[in-house]
Design a protein around this motif. Structure first.
Motif, PDB file in Angstrom:
ATOM      1  N   MET A  16       0.846  -1.181   0.000  1.00  0.00           N
ATOM      2  CA  MET A  16       0.000   0.000   0.000  1.00  0.00           C
ATOM      3  C   MET A  16       0.884   1.234   0.000  1.00  0.00           C
ATOM      4  N   ASP A  17       0.496   2.216  -0.752  1.00  0.00           N
ATOM      5  CA  ASP A  17       1.207   3.484  -0.824  1.00  0.00           C
ATOM      6  C   ASP A  17       1.070   4.204   0.512  1.00  0.00           C
ATOM      7  N   ALA A  18       2.198   4.577   1.106  1.00  0.00           N
ATOM      8  CA  ALA A  18       2.185   5.236   2.414  1.00  0.00           C
ATOM      9  C   ALA A  18       1.391   6.531   2.382  1.00  0.00           C
ATOM     10  N   SER A  19       1.373   7.212   1.250  1.00  0.00           N
ATOM     11  CA  SER A  19       0.653   8.480   1.163  1.00  0.00           C
ATOM     12  C   SER A  19      -0.861   8.283   1.207  1.00  0.00           C
ATOM     13  N   ALA A  20      -1.333   7.068   1.057  1.00  0.00           N
ATOM     14  CA  ALA A  20      -2.767   6.800   1.088  1.00  0.00           C
ATOM     15  C   ALA A  20      -3.368   7.101   2.457  1.00  0.00           C
ATOM     16  N   ASN A  21      -2.540   7.102   3.497  1.00  0.00           N
ATOM     17  CA  ASN A  21      -3.026   7.366   4.844  1.00  0.00           C
ATOM     18  C   ASN A  21      -2.517   8.695   5.400  1.00  0.00           C
ATOM     19  N   ASP A  22      -2.038   9.570   4.517  1.00  0.00           N
ATOM     20  CA  ASP A  22      -1.522  10.864   4.966  1.00  0.00           C
ATOM     21  C   ASP A  22      -2.580  11.694   5.681  1.00  0.00           C
ATOM     22  N   ASP A  23      -3.851  11.525   5.321  1.00  0.00           N
ATOM     23  CA  ASP A  23      -4.913  12.299   5.954  1.00  0.00           C
ATOM     24  C   ASP A  23      -5.069  11.965   7.432  1.00  0.00           C
ATOM     25  N   VAL A  24      -4.602  10.807   7.850  1.00  0.00           N
ATOM     26  CA  VAL A  24      -4.720  10.382   9.241  1.00  0.00           C
ATOM     27  C   VAL A  24      -4.005  11.369  10.164  1.00  0.00           C
ATOM     28  N   LYS A  25      -2.879  11.890   9.730  1.00  0.00           N
ATOM     29  CA  LYS A  25      -2.080  12.792  10.565  1.00  0.00           C
ATOM     30  C   LYS A  25      -2.821  14.076  10.920  1.00  0.00           C
ATOM     31  N   ALA A  26      -3.792  14.465  10.113  1.00  0.00           N
ATOM     32  CA  ALA A  26      -4.540  15.703  10.357  1.00  0.00           C
ATOM     33  C   ALA A  26      -5.799  15.468  11.201  1.00  0.00           C
ATOM     34  N   MET A  27      -6.101  14.223  11.520  1.00  0.00           N
ATOM     35  CA  MET A  27      -7.320  13.906  12.267  1.00  0.00           C
ATOM     36  C   MET A  27      -7.157  14.188  13.751  1.00  0.00           C
ATOM     37  N   SER A  28      -8.272  14.586  14.363  1.00  0.00           N
ATOM     38  CA  SER A  28      -8.294  14.689  15.822  1.00  0.00           C
ATOM     39  C   SER A  28      -8.353  13.271  16.378  1.00  0.00           C
ATOM     40  N   PHE A  29      -8.140  13.152  17.682  1.00  0.00           N
ATOM     41  CA  PHE A  29      -8.222  11.847  18.326  1.00  0.00           C
ATOM     42  C   PHE A  29      -9.598  11.227  18.101  1.00  0.00           C
TER      43      PHE A  29
END
Length: 83
Positions: free
Chosen positions: A1-14
């Motif tokens: 899986m492309d690591a960038s596919a989950n980049d949005d996770v870093k911007a999520m609140s808990f």
């Protein structure tokens, strides 16, 4: 899986990350997800879990600092649940 596919996770609140992780668990538990998609969402779940762990650790560190700052004396480290 492309690591960038989950980049949005870093911007999520808990809370957002936890909600997304709970949905993934529900989807996987139902067993109605094709194998290739199961692998992708499992990997996303791992990214969400790691993000939640980091946010929780940061919150625990802040609580510890606040507790120590109130009396001005280092009292050691105590668990958040008082155990």
């Amino acid at each position: 899986m492309d690591a960038s596919a989950n980049d949005d996770v870093k911007a999520m609140s808990f809370e957002q990350a936890l909600d997304a992780l709970e949905k993934i668990v529900e989807d996987l538990e139902r067993g109605e997800v094709p194998l290739d998609q199961s692998i992708r969402i499992y990997e996303r779940g791992e990214a969400l879990k790691a993000h939640c762990d980091r946010l929780l650790k940061a919150a625990e560190d802040k609580v510890e600092k606040i507790r120590l700052a109130r009396d001005g004396k280092p009292a050691g480290v105590e668990p958040l649940d008082g155990e």
